[in-house]
Scaffold this motif. Structure first.
Motif, short mmCIF file in Angstrom:
data_model
loop_
_atom_site.label_atom_id
_atom_site.label_comp_id
_atom_site.label_asym_id
_atom_site.label_seq_id
_atom_site.Cartn_x
_atom_site.Cartn_y
_atom_site.Cartn_z
N UNK A 26 0.83 -1.21 0.00
CA UNK A 26 0.00 0.00 0.00
C UNK A 26 0.86 1.26 0.00
N UNK A 27 1.86 1.30 0.88
CA UNK A 27 2.72 2.49 0.94
C UNK A 27 3.44 2.69 -0.40
N UNK A 28 3.94 1.61 -0.97
CA UNK A 28 4.62 1.70 -2.27
C UNK A 28 3.65 2.16 -3.35
N UNK A 29 2.42 1.68 -3.32
CA UNK A 29 1.46 2.04 -4.35
C UNK A 29 0.99 3.49 -4.22
N UNK A 56 -4.42 -4.56 -7.59
CA UNK A 56 -5.20 -5.80 -7.65
C UNK A 56 -4.61 -6.84 -6.69
N UNK A 57 -3.30 -6.83 -6.53
CA UNK A 57 -2.67 -7.74 -5.55
C UNK A 57 -3.15 -7.42 -4.14
N UNK A 58 -3.20 -6.12 -3.82
CA UNK A 58 -3.70 -5.69 -2.51
C UNK A 58 -5.15 -6.13 -2.33
N UNK A 59 -5.95 -5.99 -3.39
CA UNK A 59 -7.36 -6.40 -3.31
C UNK A 59 -7.46 -7.90 -3.00
N UNK A 60 -6.72 -8.72 -3.73
CA UNK A 60 -6.77 -10.17 -3.51
C UNK A 60 -6.28 -10.54 -2.12
N UNK A 103 -10.31 0.94 -2.38
CA UNK A 103 -9.31 1.64 -3.19
C UNK A 103 -8.99 0.89 -4.49
N UNK A 104 -8.63 -0.40 -4.44
CA UNK A 104 -8.36 -1.10 -5.70
C UNK A 104 -9.58 -1.20 -6.60
N UNK A 105 -10.77 -1.36 -6.00
CA UNK A 105 -11.98 -1.46 -6.81
C UNK A 105 -12.27 -0.16 -7.55
N UNK A 106 -12.05 0.99 -6.88
CA UNK A 106 -12.26 2.27 -7.57
C UNK A 106 -11.24 2.43 -8.69
#
Length: 196
Positions: A26-29, A56-60, A103-106
């Motif tokens: 998350x911080x990197x993104x 998407x990785x964060x979402x999964x 966040x990833x979904x948006x």
């Protein structure tokens, strides 16, 4: 004196792994999102693809982490924590879960609505389809969705950043002011400690 039964219990290894891996991503993104707005051309496209891949990785991982959290009870709060601190901690944690999913979904919605129709290839290997119900809308509707959801995505990023700073501040307060051993429970490879 800290409640030893509460402070010596650690989070499960799965919870610790999910916490630190997702936090780093998350911080990197967030940094990538900030960086993308300051470059152009192929470099921007490359960072954008990486940003989507990590999102998407964060979402999964967040879906898996939420399942883990529901199946594994976390350690109790120290008895020394005030009621308002418990409410704040619980609210912060569940807000994190919400943001990790929303966040990833948006971001996915923004890409699906974009008039550029850019494909998403996760880590240059795995194609990610557009969200059909968004991508199939008339172009004026797609542009409105992209604009509105894009603005929401940016505001959520600022909220995420603020919440991360609040979370770090609270962890440091527990460690260096209250000495209640809370921080040790989530650190990888460390034994929980209780202050005398």
């Amino acid at each position: 004196m800290p409640d030893a039964s509460a402070t010596t219990r650690r989070y499960s290894l799965g919870a610790i792994a999910f916490h630190w891996v997702i936090a780093a991503l998350i911080v990197f993104n967030i940094w990538l999102g900030w960086r993308m707005d300051r470059i152009t051309g192929l470099d921007r496209f490359t960072l954008f693809q990486l940003h989507k891949s990590i999102g998407i990785t964060v979402l999964a991982l967040s879906v898996l982490r939420l399942g883990w959290r529901l199946a594994h009870r976390p350690p109790p709060y120290p008895a020394t924590m005030k009621p308002w601190e418990r409410v704040a901690a619980t609210t912060t944690h569940w807000t994190f879960y919400g943001l990790m999913l929303v966040m990833p979904l948006t971001g996915w919605v923004i890409v699906s609505a974009s008039a550029l129709n850019l494909p998403t290839l996760l880590y240059k290997l795995i194609p990610l389809p557009h969200i059909g119900v968004v991508h199939d809308q008339p172009m004026p509707v797609r542009l409105a969705i992209e604009n509105n959801v894009g603005t929401t995505h940016v505001y959520l990023a600022y909220l995420f950043g603020a919440l991360i700073l609040l979370h770090i501040g609270a962890a440091l307060k527990h460690q260096f002011v209250q000495h209640d051993g809370v921080l040790w429970r989530i650190l990888p490879g460390r034994t929980a400690r209780v202050s005398a």
